[in-house]
Design an enzyme around this catalytic site. Structure first.
Site, PDB file in Angstrom:
ATOM      1  N   HIS A   1       0.842  -1.205   0.000  1.00 18.24           N
ATOM      2  CA  HIS A   1       0.000   0.000   0.000  1.00 18.24           C
ATOM      3  C   HIS A   1       0.876   1.254   0.000  1.00 18.24           C
ATOM      4  CE1 HIS A   1      -3.131  -2.586   2.347  1.00 18.24           C
ATOM      5  NE2 HIS A   1      -3.578  -2.461   1.111  1.00 18.24           N
TER       6      HIS A   1
ATOM      7  N   LYS B   1     -17.216  -6.106   4.683  1.00 16.62           N
ATOM      8  CA  LYS B   1     -15.858  -6.401   5.172  1.00 16.62           C
ATOM      9  C   LYS B   1     -15.602  -5.709   6.510  1.00 16.62           C
ATOM     10  CE  LYS B   1     -12.194  -6.548   2.133  1.00 16.62           C
ATOM     11  NZ  LYS B   1     -11.363  -5.852   1.124  1.00 16.62           N
TER      12      LYS B   1
ATOM     13  N   SER C   1      -3.001  -7.436   3.320  1.00 18.61           N
ATOM     14  CA  SER C   1      -3.209  -7.282   4.758  1.00 18.61           C
ATOM     15  C   SER C   1      -3.457  -8.649   5.394  1.00 18.61           C
ATOM     16  CB  SER C   1      -4.396  -6.357   5.022  1.00 18.61           C
ATOM     17  OG  SER C   1      -4.130  -5.089   4.472  1.00 18.61           O
TER      18      SER C   1
ATOM     19  N   ARG D   1      -2.263  -6.245  -8.160  1.00 18.95           N
ATOM     20  CA  ARG D   1      -1.195  -7.208  -7.867  1.00 18.95           C
ATOM     21  C   ARG D   1      -1.111  -8.309  -8.913  1.00 18.95           C
ATOM     22  NH1 ARG D   1      -3.373  -7.624  -1.936  1.00 18.95           N
ATOM     23  NH2 ARG D   1      -5.117  -6.961  -3.215  1.00 18.95           N
TER      24      ARG D   1
HETATM   25  P1  ADP Z   1      -6.166  -5.965   0.721  1.00 22.26           P
HETATM   26  O1  ADP Z   1      -7.032  -6.234   1.915  1.00 22.26           O
HETATM   27  O2  ADP Z   1      -6.307  -7.000  -0.359  1.00 22.26           O
HETATM   28  O3  ADP Z   1      -4.751  -5.632   1.035  1.00 22.26           O
HETATM   29  P2  ADP Z   1      -7.180  -3.252   0.416  1.00 22.26           P
HETATM   30  O4  ADP Z   1      -8.636  -3.001   0.230  1.00 22.26           O
HETATM   31  O5  ADP Z   1      -6.618  -2.869   1.714  1.00 22.26           O
HETATM   32  O6  ADP Z   1      -6.862  -4.746   0.035  1.00 22.26           O
HETATM   33  O7  ADP Z   1      -6.341  -2.571  -0.755  1.00 22.26           O
HETATM   34  C1  ADP Z   1      -6.554  -1.273  -1.207  1.00 22.26           C
HETATM   35  C2  ADP Z   1      -5.959  -1.127  -2.582  1.00 22.26           C
HETATM   36  O8  ADP Z   1      -4.560  -1.407  -2.553  1.00 22.26           O
HETATM   37  C3  ADP Z   1      -6.537  -2.037  -3.651  1.00 22.26           C
HETATM   38  O9  ADP Z   1      -6.584  -1.308  -4.860  1.00 22.26           O
HETATM   39  C4  ADP Z   1      -5.526  -3.155  -3.741  1.00 22.26           C
HETATM   40  O10 ADP Z   1      -5.549  -3.769  -5.012  1.00 22.26           O
HETATM   41  C5  ADP Z   1      -4.238  -2.394  -3.515  1.00 22.26           C
HETATM   42  N1  ADP Z   1      -3.166  -3.217  -2.987  1.00 22.26           N
HETATM   43  C6  ADP Z   1      -3.196  -4.001  -1.886  1.00 22.26           C
HETATM   44  N2  ADP Z   1      -2.017  -4.621  -1.697  1.00 22.26           N
HETATM   45  C7  ADP Z   1      -1.196  -4.224  -2.713  1.00 22.26           C
HETATM   46  C8  ADP Z   1       0.148  -4.534  -3.096  1.00 22.26           C
HETATM   47  N3  ADP Z   1       0.888  -5.404  -2.395  1.00 22.26           N
HETATM   48  N4  ADP Z   1       0.643  -3.945  -4.210  1.00 22.26           N
HETATM   49  C9  ADP Z   1      -0.128  -3.090  -4.918  1.00 22.26           C
HETATM   50  N5  ADP Z   1      -1.405  -2.770  -4.627  1.00 22.26           N
HETATM   51  C10 ADP Z   1      -1.938  -3.326  -3.534  1.00 22.26           C
END
Ligand code: ADP
Length: 165
Positions: free
Chosen positions: A17, A41, A129, A91
Site C-alpha cells: 500500500h 468487510k 493485509s 497485484r
Molecule cells: P487488501 O485487503 O487486499 O490488502 P485493500 O482493500 O486494503 O486490500 O487494498 C486497497 C488497494 O490497494 C486495492 O486497490 C488493492 O488492489 C491495492 N493493494 C493491496 N495490496 C497491494 C500490493 N501489495 N501492491 C499493490 N497494490 C496493492
C-alpha cells in the site's frame, strides 16, 4: 489541482500500500488515502479509526497526502471531495476483474470519476493485509511486510486478538 483518492480497507496498511501511496503522491497534487468502511468487510482486526492512525503515522513525511476514513460509497466520497480520480493497485490478474467491475460501478454513480491503476512492484506482489495478519499470528518477522513504525502495534494487536482480549 489534481486531487486523487486511494480507497481501501488497509487492515493494516502494508509496504505494498505504502509503495502505491508514494507513487500516486508523486503523480497527483494531492492524494487522499481513504479508509473505506463497507458493511461486508466490516469485521476487521483494527477499527477504521486505528487503521487511519496507522496510515497517518507512516505517511507523515509525505506533505501532499491526507488520510481520512469514510463510511459512505467511494463514488459519493469522491464527489463530495471534488476528486475525479480513484487510484487502485493491481497485484495480479485475479485483482483485475473485481477492480474493473468496481471502476465501472463507480463511473456509473459519478460519471466524471476515472479509476487509475498502478501495478504493484514485483517484490510486493504477494503482499496483502491478510498475509500480514497471518504472519503476525505465527510470530514471523514483519519488516518485509509492514512499515517499521507500525510493526509493534500490529504485533500487539494480533497477540491481543489471539488471546481473546
Ligand atoms: P487488501 O485487503 O487486499 O490488502 P485493500 O482493500 O486494503 O486490500 O487494498 C486497497 C488497494 O490497494 C486495492 O486497490 C488493492 O488492489 C491495492 N493493494 C493491496 N495490496 C497491494 C500490493 N501489495 N501492491 C499493490 N497494490 C496493492
Amino acid at each position: 489541482m489534481k486531487r486523487a483518492i486511494y480507497p481501501g480497507s488497509f487492515d493494516p496498511v502494508t509496504l505494498g500500500h505504502l509503495d502505491i501511496i508514494k507513487r500516486a503522491s508523486a503523480i497527483f497534487d494531492e492524494l487522499i488515502v481513504c479508509v473505506s468502511v463497507n458493511s461486508a468487510k466490516d469485521n476487521g482486526l483494527f477499527t477504521p479509526e486505528e487503521r487511519t492512525e496507522l496510515i497517518r503515522k507512516v505517511t507523515e513525511d509525505l506533505p501532499n497526502v491526507r488520510v481520512d476514513c469514510s463510511r459512505e460509497l467511494v463514488a459519493e466520497y469522491a464527489k463530495r471531495n471534488r476528486a475525479r480520480v480513484l487510484v487502485k493497485g493491481l497485484r495480479a490478474v485475479s485483482d483485475y476483474e473485481a477492480e474493473i467491475q468496481m471502476a465501472m460501478v463507480n463511473a456509473k454513480l459519478y460519471p466524471k470519476l476515472d479509476t487509475v491503476f498502478l501495478y504493484t512492484r514485483p517484490k510486493y506482489a504477494f503482499l496483502s493485509s491478510t498475509v500480514v495478519k497471518e504472519m503476525a499470528r505465527y510470530g514471523a518477522e514483519l519488516s518485509d511486510f509492514v512499515p517499521r513504525q507500525i510493526i509493534e502495534q500490529v504485533r500487539a494487536k494480533v497477540a491481543a486478538a489471539a488471546g481473546g482480549i
